[in-house]
Design an enzyme around this catalytic site. Structure first.
Site, short mmCIF file in Angstrom:
data_model
loop_
_atom_site.label_atom_id
_atom_site.label_comp_id
_atom_site.label_asym_id
_atom_site.label_seq_id
_atom_site.Cartn_x
_atom_site.Cartn_y
_atom_site.Cartn_z
N HIS A 208 0.77 -1.30 0.20
CA HIS A 208 -0.16 -0.10 -0.45
C HIS A 208 0.84 1.27 -0.24
CE1 HIS A 208 0.03 1.33 4.09
NE2 HIS A 208 0.51 0.05 4.17
N CYS A 332 0.15 11.68 20.20
CA CYS A 332 -0.73 13.19 22.06
C CYS A 332 -0.99 11.26 23.38
CB CYS A 332 -1.28 13.44 22.03
SG CYS A 332 -2.39 14.46 22.23
N1 PLP Z 1 7.56 -0.14 8.40
C1 PLP Z 1 7.75 1.57 7.94
C2 PLP Z 1 8.77 2.55 7.84
C3 PLP Z 1 6.74 2.04 7.88
O1 PLP Z 1 6.27 2.97 7.41
C4 PLP Z 1 5.68 0.55 7.62
C5 PLP Z 1 4.45 1.86 7.69
O2 PLP Z 1 3.74 2.97 7.92
C6 PLP Z 1 6.07 -0.30 8.25
C7 PLP Z 1 7.18 -0.61 8.64
C8 PLP Z 1 4.16 -1.10 8.57
O3 PLP Z 1 3.91 -1.45 7.10
P1 PLP Z 1 2.34 -1.75 7.09
O4 PLP Z 1 1.71 -0.75 7.28
O5 PLP Z 1 1.96 -2.62 5.86
O6 PLP Z 1 2.09 -2.93 8.24
#
Ligand code: PLP
Length: 388
Positions: A208, A332
Site C-alpha cells: 500500500h 498524543c
Molecule cells: N516500516 C515502515 C518504515 C513504515 O513506514 C510502515 C508503515 O507505515 C511499516 C513498516 C508497516 O507497514 P504496514 O503498514 O504494511 O504494516
C-alpha cells in the site's frame, strides 16, 4: 463517504491510492479465478499459477530468485517474520544472542526487538544516529560482536525521509558474517532495490506504500538464511508464512511493484523539485522552523519539519480543516503531546520534538498543491503560537 476534489492529499508515506492498473489486475482473483492456490483441482491450479507469476514478477524487479519471496499480510508482518524467524533459528542453533539496530526504526522493528529482548532475552545494541537521523556504518561495525545474530537498519525513515547507507552497512554485515535485515517499506518505487547488488539477507515491503492494496506485504529471505518460521500451520509459502495466500493481493503487490519501479526515475525527478519548493517555502516563511532529516539523502517525495513550541498534531488538524491531509510523528497520550521518538534520538529538544510535520508527495500532486500549503501553513503556525 466521498471527498471533495479540492482536497490535497500529502500523506503518501502513510498510504497511497491503488493504481487503476493494479485494481484491474487483481479483479479476476476475487471472482472468476477465486480458487485456493493450495487446491489441486483446476480452480486451485489457476490461482497457483497466478501466484507464481506474481512471485516471478516481484523477483524480476528485486533481482532475486522467486523462491526467496514470501507473500505476507502486511509490511509489519513481513518484518515480524524476519526478526522472529532469525531469532528462533539462532535460539535453535545456540549461535548467538545479540541484535544491533537503531533508535529510529518503525515500531514494526523497534517493538519486535523489544519483545525479543523481553521474552527471549536477546541483548540489543542501538547504534546512535546523527542530527539527520543517519547511522554511521563504522558504528554498526563497532557494535557487531561475537554472538551478534542480526543487524536491522531501515532503508528510509518514514517520519523524516532520511535514507541510510544501506550498501555500506550490508558490506559490514557480510564481512562479519552477520545477517542483515532492512525495512524497505518506504523505499520501494523511490530507491533502487536490486538485491543482487546489496548485501541484504532479509527485506520487508508493503504494497500500500507504492499504489498497491493494503494488507499485503512481501518478505525477501536470501537463500540459505537460517530461518525458523514463527507461525506454524500449512505448507504455504514453503512453510515460511503458513495460511491461505491472498492471491489477488499478491498479484496486486507484484503489479504495483513493477509499475513503481518502471516509473521510479521519472517520478522521483518530477517530485524532487516540488519537494524542494515546499521545503524552501516553509523554511522561508515560518520563523522557528527547521527541516528534519537529511537535506540531500532523503526520499524524493518527502518533506518533514519541526516547528518550535507548536504541536504537530494541532497543525495536522488545522491543515485538515483547510482540506490538506498531512501527518505528524509526535504522538498524543492523555491529551499531552509526546515528542517524536525519532526527533528525540536525533538530539532535538522536546519543544521542537512535539512540533513534527510530514508532507509526502505522490502521483496526484502538482505545483498548485505545494502553493496551497505555502498559502495556509504560515498562518496556521502563527495562530497556534499566538493561542498557545
Ligand atoms: N516500516 C515502515 C518504515 C513504515 O513506514 C510502515 C508503515 O507505515 C511499516 C513498516 C508497516 O507497514 P504496514 O503498514 O504494511 O504494516
Amino acid at each position: 463517504m466521498t471527498l471533495p476534489e479540492s482536497r490535497v492529499y500529502l500523506d503518501h508515506s502513510a498510504t497511497t491510492p491503488v493504481h487503476p492498473h493494479v485494481v484491474e489486475a487483481m479483479a479476476p482473483y476475487w471472482s472468476e479465478c477465486f480458487g485456493n492456490s493450495a487446491s489441486s483441482h483446476a480452480f486451485g491450479q489457476a490461482a497457483a499459477s497466478a501466484l507464481e507469476q506474481a512471485r516471478q514478477t516481484a523477483a524480476d524487479v528485486l533481482d532475486c530468485r522467486p523462491s526467496e519471496i514470501v507473500f505476507t499480510g502486511s509490511g509489519t508482518e513481513a518484518i515480524n517474520l524476519a526478526l522472529w524467524g532469525v531469532a528462533w533459528a539462532a535460539r535453535q542453533s545456540g549461535r548467538g544472542n545479540h541484535i544491533v539496530t537503531t533508535p529510529v526504526e518503525h515500531h514494526a522493528v523497534g517493538r519486535t526487538v523489544e519483545q525479543l529482548h523481553g521474552l527471549l532475552g536477546f541483548e540489543v545494541t542501538q547504534v546512535p544516529v546523527d542530527g539527520y537521523g543517519r547511522v554511521d556504518p563504522s558504528d554498526v561495525a563497532a557494535a557487531v560482536r561475537p554472538g551478534t545474530v542480526l543487524v536491522s537498519v531501515m532503508v528510509a525513515n518514514n517520519e523524516i525521509g532520511t535514507v541510510q547507507r544501506i550498501f555500506r552497512i550490508g558490506r559490514v554485515c557480510r564481512e562479519r558474517g552477520v545477517l542483515f535485515h532492512t525495512d524497505a517499506v518506504q523505499a520501494a518505487g523511490r530507491i533502487p532495490l536490486e538485491l543482487d547488488e546489496v548485501n541484504v539477507d532479509l527485506l520487508g515491503l508493503s504494497a500500500h506504500k507504492f499504489y498497491g492494496p493494503k494488507g499485503v506485504g512481501l518478505l525477501y529471505v536470501r537463500r540459505g538464511t537460517s530461518f525458523v518460521p514463527p507461525i506454524t500451520g500449512g505448507a504455504q509459502e514453503r512453510g515460511r508464512r503458513p495460511g491461505t495466500v491472498d492471491v489477488a493481493g499478491a498479484v496486486g503487490l507484484a503489479t504495483a511493484l513493477r509499475l513503481a519501479e518502471g516509473e521510479r526515475v521519472a517520478e522521483c525527478a518530477r517530485l524532487r523539485p516540488l519537494r524542494d519548493r515546499l521545503i524552501e517555502g516553509v523554511l522561508e516563511s515560518i520563523p522557528d522552523s527547521r527541516l528534519t532529516g537529511h537535506p540531500v539523502h532523503r526520499l524524493a517525495n518527502h518533506a518533514s519539519f519541526a516547528f518550535r513550541g507548536v504541536e504537530g498534531e494541532s497543525i495536522v488538524l488545522h491543515l485538515d480543516l483547510e482540506g490538506i491531509a498531512a501527518s505528524s510523528g509526535a504522538a498524543c497520550a492523555d491529551g499531552e503531546p509526546n515528542p517524536s521518538f525519532v526527533l528525540t534520538a536525533m538530539g532535538l529538544s522536546p519543544d521542537w520534538g512535539i512540533g513534527s510535520l510530514r508532507l509526502t508527495l505522490g502521483h496526484n500532486n502538482d505545483a498548485a498543491d505545494v502553493a496551497r500549503v505555502l498559502e495556509v501553513l504560515p498562518g496556521i503556525v502563527e495562530r497556534l503560537r499566538a493561542s498557545g
